[in-house]
Design a protein around this motif. Structure first.
Motif, PDB file in Angstrom:
ATOM      1  N   LYS A   1      -1.603  -9.803   3.019  1.00 53.29           N
ATOM      2  CA  LYS A   1      -1.318  -8.942   1.875  1.00 53.29           C
ATOM      3  C   LYS A   1      -0.113  -8.069   2.149  1.00 53.29           C
ATOM      4  CE  LYS A   1      -3.369  -4.918  -0.448  1.00 53.29           C
ATOM      5  NZ  LYS A   1      -4.580  -4.267  -0.929  1.00 53.29           N
TER       6      LYS A   1
ATOM      7  N   GLY B   1      -0.095  -5.790  -4.301  1.00 53.86           N
ATOM      8  CA  GLY B   1      -1.159  -6.046  -5.262  1.00 53.86           C
ATOM      9  C   GLY B   1      -1.379  -7.521  -5.596  1.00 53.86           C
TER      10      GLY B   1
ATOM     11  N   ASP C   1      -4.329  -8.892  -3.797  1.00 54.51           N
ATOM     12  CA  ASP C   1      -5.624  -8.439  -4.332  1.00 54.51           C
ATOM     13  C   ASP C   1      -6.053  -9.344  -5.483  1.00 54.51           C
ATOM     14  OD1 ASP C   1      -5.550  -6.353  -2.549  1.00 54.51           O
ATOM     15  OD2 ASP C   1      -5.055  -4.819  -4.006  1.00 54.51           O
TER      16      ASP C   1
ATOM     17  N   HIS D   1       3.743 -11.034 -11.791  1.00 56.11           N
ATOM     18  CA  HIS D   1       3.161  -9.788 -11.286  1.00 56.11           C
ATOM     19  C   HIS D   1       4.202  -8.684 -11.224  1.00 56.11           C
ATOM     20  CE1 HIS D   1      -0.779 -11.420 -10.087  1.00 56.11           C
ATOM     21  NE2 HIS D   1      -0.087 -12.553  -9.983  1.00 56.11           N
TER      22      HIS D   1
ATOM     23  N   ASN E   1      -5.221  -6.711 -14.961  1.00 47.70           N
ATOM     24  CA  ASN E   1      -5.904  -7.004 -13.698  1.00 47.70           C
ATOM     25  C   ASN E   1      -7.247  -6.300 -13.641  1.00 47.70           C
ATOM     26  OD1 ASN E   1      -3.844  -8.528 -12.539  1.00 47.70           O
ATOM     27  ND2 ASN E   1      -2.871  -6.730 -11.623  1.00 47.70           N
TER      28      ASN E   1
ATOM     29  N   ARG F   1       4.099   1.406  -1.850  1.00 49.00           N
ATOM     30  CA  ARG F   1       5.404   1.070  -1.305  1.00 49.00           C
ATOM     31  C   ARG F   1       6.328   2.236  -1.660  1.00 49.00           C
ATOM     32  NH1 ARG F   1       7.675  -2.906  -4.093  1.00 49.00           N
ATOM     33  NH2 ARG F   1       6.063  -3.233  -5.649  1.00 49.00           N
TER      34      ARG F   1
ATOM     35  N   LYS G   1       8.499   2.612  -7.688  1.00 51.40           N
ATOM     36  CA  LYS G   1       7.313   3.469  -7.650  1.00 51.40           C
ATOM     37  C   LYS G   1       7.656   4.945  -7.905  1.00 51.40           C
ATOM     38  CE  LYS G   1       4.516   0.028  -6.584  1.00 51.40           C
ATOM     39  NZ  LYS G   1       3.431  -0.442  -7.468  1.00 51.40           N
TER      40      LYS G   1
ATOM     41  N   GLY H   1       3.522   3.449   7.169  1.00 53.10           N
ATOM     42  CA  GLY H   1       2.854   2.245   7.644  1.00 53.10           C
ATOM     43  C   GLY H   1       1.919   1.709   6.587  1.00 53.10           C
TER      44      GLY H   1
ATOM     45  N   ASP I   1      -2.069   0.729   6.066  1.00 51.99           N
ATOM     46  CA  ASP I   1      -3.366   0.974   6.696  1.00 51.99           C
ATOM     47  C   ASP I   1      -4.460   0.919   5.627  1.00 51.99           C
ATOM     48  OD1 ASP I   1      -5.624   2.013   7.959  1.00 51.99           O
ATOM     49  OD2 ASP I   1      -4.451   3.396   9.193  1.00 51.99           O
TER      50      ASP I   1
ATOM     51  N   GLU J   1       5.581  -0.351 -14.090  1.00 54.50           N
ATOM     52  CA  GLU J   1       4.396  -0.747 -13.326  1.00 54.50           C
ATOM     53  C   GLU J   1       3.662  -1.847 -14.089  1.00 54.50           C
ATOM     54  OE1 GLU J   1       2.924  -1.245 -10.320  1.00 54.50           O
ATOM     55  OE2 GLU J   1       3.494   0.853 -10.056  1.00 54.50           O
TER      56      GLU J   1
ATOM     57  N   CYS K   1       0.943  -3.633 -13.667  1.00 54.51           N
ATOM     58  CA  CYS K   1      -0.442  -3.209 -13.912  1.00 54.51           C
ATOM     59  C   CYS K   1      -0.715  -1.966 -13.080  1.00 54.51           C
ATOM     60  CB  CYS K   1      -1.446  -4.319 -13.552  1.00 54.51           C
ATOM     61  SG  CYS K   1      -3.141  -3.738 -13.756  1.00 54.51           S
ATOM     62  N   GLY K   2      -0.600  -2.128 -11.759  1.00 59.40           N
ATOM     63  CA  GLY K   2      -0.991  -1.040 -10.867  1.00 59.40           C
ATOM     64  C   GLY K   2      -2.457  -1.198 -10.530  1.00 59.40           C
ATOM     65  N   LEU K   3      -2.767  -1.072  -9.259  1.00 60.99           N
ATOM     66  CA  LEU K   3      -4.162  -1.181  -8.836  1.00 60.99           C
ATOM     67  C   LEU K   3      -4.676   0.137  -8.271  1.00 60.99           C
ATOM     68  CD1 LEU K   3      -3.912  -4.672  -7.089  1.00 60.99           C
ATOM     69  CD2 LEU K   3      -4.980  -4.165  -9.291  1.00 60.99           C
TER      70      LEU K   3
HETATM   71  N1  LIG Z   1       0.726   1.736   2.898  1.00 59.22           N
HETATM   72  C1  LIG Z   1      -0.346   1.145   2.411  1.00 59.22           C
HETATM   73  N2  LIG Z   1      -1.477   1.039   3.120  1.00 59.22           N
HETATM   74  C2  LIG Z   1      -2.562   0.415   2.609  1.00 59.22           C
HETATM   75  N3  LIG Z   1      -2.600  -0.155   1.399  1.00 59.22           N
HETATM   76  C3  LIG Z   1      -1.497  -0.090   0.648  1.00 59.22           C
HETATM   77  C4  LIG Z   1      -0.322   0.557   1.095  1.00 59.22           C
HETATM   78  N4  LIG Z   1       0.622   0.461   0.130  1.00 59.22           N
HETATM   79  C5  LIG Z   1       0.051  -0.215  -0.878  1.00 59.22           C
HETATM   80  N5  LIG Z   1      -1.222  -0.550  -0.564  1.00 59.22           N
HETATM   81  C6  LIG Z   1      -2.148  -1.343  -1.365  1.00 59.22           C
HETATM   82  O1  LIG Z   1      -1.400  -2.436  -1.911  1.00 59.22           O
HETATM   83  C7  LIG Z   1      -1.780  -2.656  -3.267  1.00 59.22           C
HETATM   84  C8  LIG Z   1      -0.606  -2.295  -4.164  1.00 59.22           C
HETATM   85  O2  LIG Z   1      -0.868  -2.774  -5.430  1.00 59.22           O
HETATM   86  P1  LIG Z   1      -0.093  -2.277  -6.736  1.00 59.22           P
HETATM   87  O3  LIG Z   1      -0.714  -2.988  -7.857  1.00 59.22           O
HETATM   88  O4  LIG Z   1      -0.155  -0.814  -6.787  1.00 59.22           O
HETATM   89  O5  LIG Z   1       1.433  -2.610  -6.493  1.00 59.22           O
HETATM   90  P2  LIG Z   1       2.432  -3.821  -6.154  1.00 59.22           P
HETATM   91  O6  LIG Z   1       3.700  -3.270  -6.621  1.00 59.22           O
HETATM   92  O7  LIG Z   1       2.298  -4.205  -4.741  1.00 59.22           O
HETATM   93  O8  LIG Z   1       1.984  -5.069  -7.023  1.00 59.22           O
HETATM   94  C9  LIG Z   1       2.536  -5.822  -8.111  1.00 59.22           C
HETATM   95  O9  LIG Z   1       1.502  -6.748  -8.485  1.00 59.22           O
HETATM   96  C10 LIG Z   1       0.283  -6.092  -8.837  1.00 59.22           C
HETATM   97  C11 LIG Z   1      -0.752  -7.181  -9.072  1.00 59.22           C
HETATM   98  O10 LIG Z   1      -0.585  -7.844 -10.275  1.00 59.22           O
HETATM   99  C12 LIG Z   1       0.466  -5.183 -10.030  1.00 59.22           C
HETATM  100  O11 LIG Z   1      -0.734  -4.462 -10.243  1.00 59.22           O
HETATM  101  C13 LIG Z   1       1.621  -4.208  -9.784  1.00 59.22           C
HETATM  102  O12 LIG Z   1       1.863  -3.446 -10.953  1.00 59.22           O
HETATM  103  C14 LIG Z   1       2.859  -4.971  -9.340  1.00 59.22           C
HETATM  104  O13 LIG Z   1       3.955  -4.093  -9.081  1.00 59.22           O
HETATM  105  C15 LIG Z   1      -3.001  -1.783  -3.501  1.00 59.22           C
HETATM  106  O14 LIG Z   1      -4.158  -2.498  -3.143  1.00 59.22           O
HETATM  107  C16 LIG Z   1      -2.780  -0.611  -2.523  1.00 59.22           C
HETATM  108  O15 LIG Z   1      -3.965   0.025  -2.174  1.00 59.22           O
END
Ligand SMILES: Nc1ncnc2c1ncn2[C@@H]1O[C@H](COP(=O)(O)OP(=O)(O)O[C@H]2O[C@H](CO)[C@@H](O)[C@H](O)[C@H]2O)[C@@H](O)[C@H]1O
Length: 477
Positions: free
Chosen positions: A15, A18, A21, A163, A246, A299, A304, A353, A355, A376, A378-380
């Motif tokens: 991973k 998102g 996930d 995505h 999502n 990120r 963001k 980092g 984590d 964004e 979706c955003g999780l």
């Molecule tokens: N430093 C860290 N340590 C631990 N966990 C971390 C982390 N940084 C991020 N995460 C985790 O990574 C995931 C990030 O998911 P997001 O949906 O917020 O954004 P992302 O831009 O990666 O995804 C893209 O795809 C997803 C999926 O479709 C969309 O929701 C989103 O809008 C789109 O930008 C979450 O599970 C979060 O908890």
């Protein structure tokens, strides 16, 4: 129904964001609807370590010049087809970047290879299993649909999910002769994109249906402001474009049974959150008090809105609040947060980092999660925040607009508010939203009401999975 998903990440094996996930959770929800998913993923080191020996399903003497094997395995309830091709995927560094952070020079070849294998499976290369529908995720999987369209896999449905439109897989025109596609695939209706080669673009024009991960983002990407060069194309294919929100995995993100947090809690036992807050304070070296604790799990990038937050640290601290940031990304932004933490020692702290266990503790103990995204899909993290009573403070864009109910007077009065929205994504509205959150946090009944309303909101995969299932069914003759 049989579904082949093609993606470059899958939770819990690999991973970076998102995407993983979603690719990891959707098959489990689809299985309950009678859809069997096999997911084709690259054999990165972490993936190869997780699958053990597996079962050899197909061998390539030469896949883009390299030997490769498709290995079948089941991990965490997920049926995987792993493309074991050491020349492409066993490397020190990240899935997309070398150790210095630059994209691998042969990314086009690596993901064209993955996609070719996806199209071969659609055409029947595996003994005893052939999909009814292929679902490609992002640019890394997108070329599967182009190889299907210009190859023999005609009676199989093709779904492309976007995505994040910011990542398009754009390469030189010069790679086209090496993709193994017929000459007719070059052109406006094929893989050609502004004079170069566009993998995501090729997936979009080849798909029977295009989806993105929230209804609002589906509308936004049809505008020049947010279409990132693809808006014209998406408007033209508008009758095939769907926004499907999502879901989240409500088993691994469950505050009443999460083994990663300090103490389990529920809607009526919100005081249990305090134990996790104390852990955050210790881990981040923050002062221990009852002032609002904002968190960020993200990120650290322009998308963001992290530059806007970095510019708001003085204001946040002046309001009496604290901030804990977990993330990594742009070096300049990492530096800005580290400098802010130095300046506001005990009030602002940063952990550079990735984590995952710590991210659970932060959702469980933080008072509010800040998500000032410029766009964004979706955003999780706001969904995890809602489920954990960590109130989302978000820019009103994309999926953030679709999932958070702003605490305006009417919504508060009706008891349906779940967070705070601001618009446009800019520094002054962000700072106003932080101030509103601090004020609301001092109003205990209002704040608790928001936490509880968020915790009962249903963002499980069931509803979204049913929408995907209906879409797949519409593509099968
Ligand atoms: N430093 C860290 N340590 C631990 N966990 C971390 C982390 N940084 C991020 N995460 C985790 O990574 C995931 C990030 O998911 P997001 O949906 O917020 O954004 P992302 O831009 O990666 O995804 C893209 O795809 C997803 C999926 O479709 C969309 O929701 C989103 O809008 C789109 O930008 C979450 O599970 C979060 O908890």
């Amino acid at each position: 129904m049989k579904l082949l998903a093609v993606a470059s990440e899958i939770h819990p094996l690999l991973k970076t964001g998102g995407l993983a996930d979603v690719v990891g959770a959707l098959p489990l929800a689809l299985a309950r609807l009678g859809i069997e998913t096999q997911t084709l993923i690259p054999g990165y080191p972490a993936v190869m370590a997780a699958i053990g020996k597996g079962v050899k399903r197909h061998r390539y003497a030469s896949l883009f010049g390299e030997t490769a094997t498709v290995i079948g395995a089941t991990v965490a309830g997920l049926n995987l087809l792993v493309l074991d091709c050491p020349a492409f995927f066993i490397r020190a560094g990240g899935p997309y970047d070398d150790p210095a952070g630059n994209g691998w020079a042969d990314n086009w070849r690596r993901f064209a290879a993955l996609s070719q294998v996806g199209a071969d499976i659609a055409a029947g290369s595996l003994k005893g299993w052939r999909p009814d529908v292929v679902h490609a995720h992002d640019w890394q999987g997108a070329m599967t649909l182009a190889y299907m369209r210009f190859g023999p896999a005609h009676a199989v449905g093709k779904v492309m999910t976007i995505h994040n439109l910011a990542f398009q897989g754009r390469f030189d025109a010069g790679i086209f002769p090496f993709l193994g596609l017929p000459a007719e695939a070059w052109g406006m209706d094929g893989v050609e994109y502004y004079g170069g080669t566009g993998f995501l673009k090729a997936g979009i024009v080849s798909a029977d249906a295009i989806t993105t991960v929230s209804p609002t983002y589906a509308r936004e990407i049809c505008t020049p402001e947010d279409g990132m060069g693809l808006d014209g194309l998406l408007v033209g294919r508008g009758d095939r474009l769907h926004g499907i929100l999502n879901g989240i995995d409500i088993e691994s993100w469950n505050p009443s049974s999460d083994p990663l947090i300090a103490r389990p809690f529920g809607r009526r036992t919100l005081s249990g959150r305090k134990a996790s807050r104390r852990i955050i304070e210790q881990r981040f070296g923050l002062e221990q008090d009852e002032s609002p604790l904002f968190i960020v799990i993200s990120r650290l990038t322009w998308q963001k809105g992290m530059d806007m937050l970095a510019a708001s640290l003085d204001q946040l601290v002046q309001q009496g609040a604290r901030l804990a940031v977990l993330g990594s990304g742009d070096h300049a932004l990492e530096g800005a947060f580290l400098a802010g933490a130095e300046k506001h020692r005990g009030r602002v702290a940063v952990h550079i980092g990735y984590d995952e266990p710590l991210s659970h503790v932060m959702q469980a103990g933080g008072n509010a999660i800040l998500i000032p995204s410029r766009f964004e899909p979706c955003g999780l993290t706001q969904l995890y925040g809602l489920r954990y009573g960590c109130v989302p403070v978000v820019a009103r864009v994309g999926g953030l607009a679709d999932t958070v109910i702003d605490a305006n007077v009417a919504a508060l009065g009706a008891g349906v508010a779940t967070g705070i929205q601001f618009h446009p994504p800019a520094i002054a509205p962000l700072q106003a939203a932080i101030a509103r959150a601090v004020q609301l946090h001092a109003d205990r009944p209002a704040w608790t009401g928001m936490q509880r309303a968020g915790m009962v909101a249903d963002f499980s995969w069931q509803r979204s999975a049913a929408l995907y299932a209906a879409l797949y069914a519409s593509l099968v003759p």
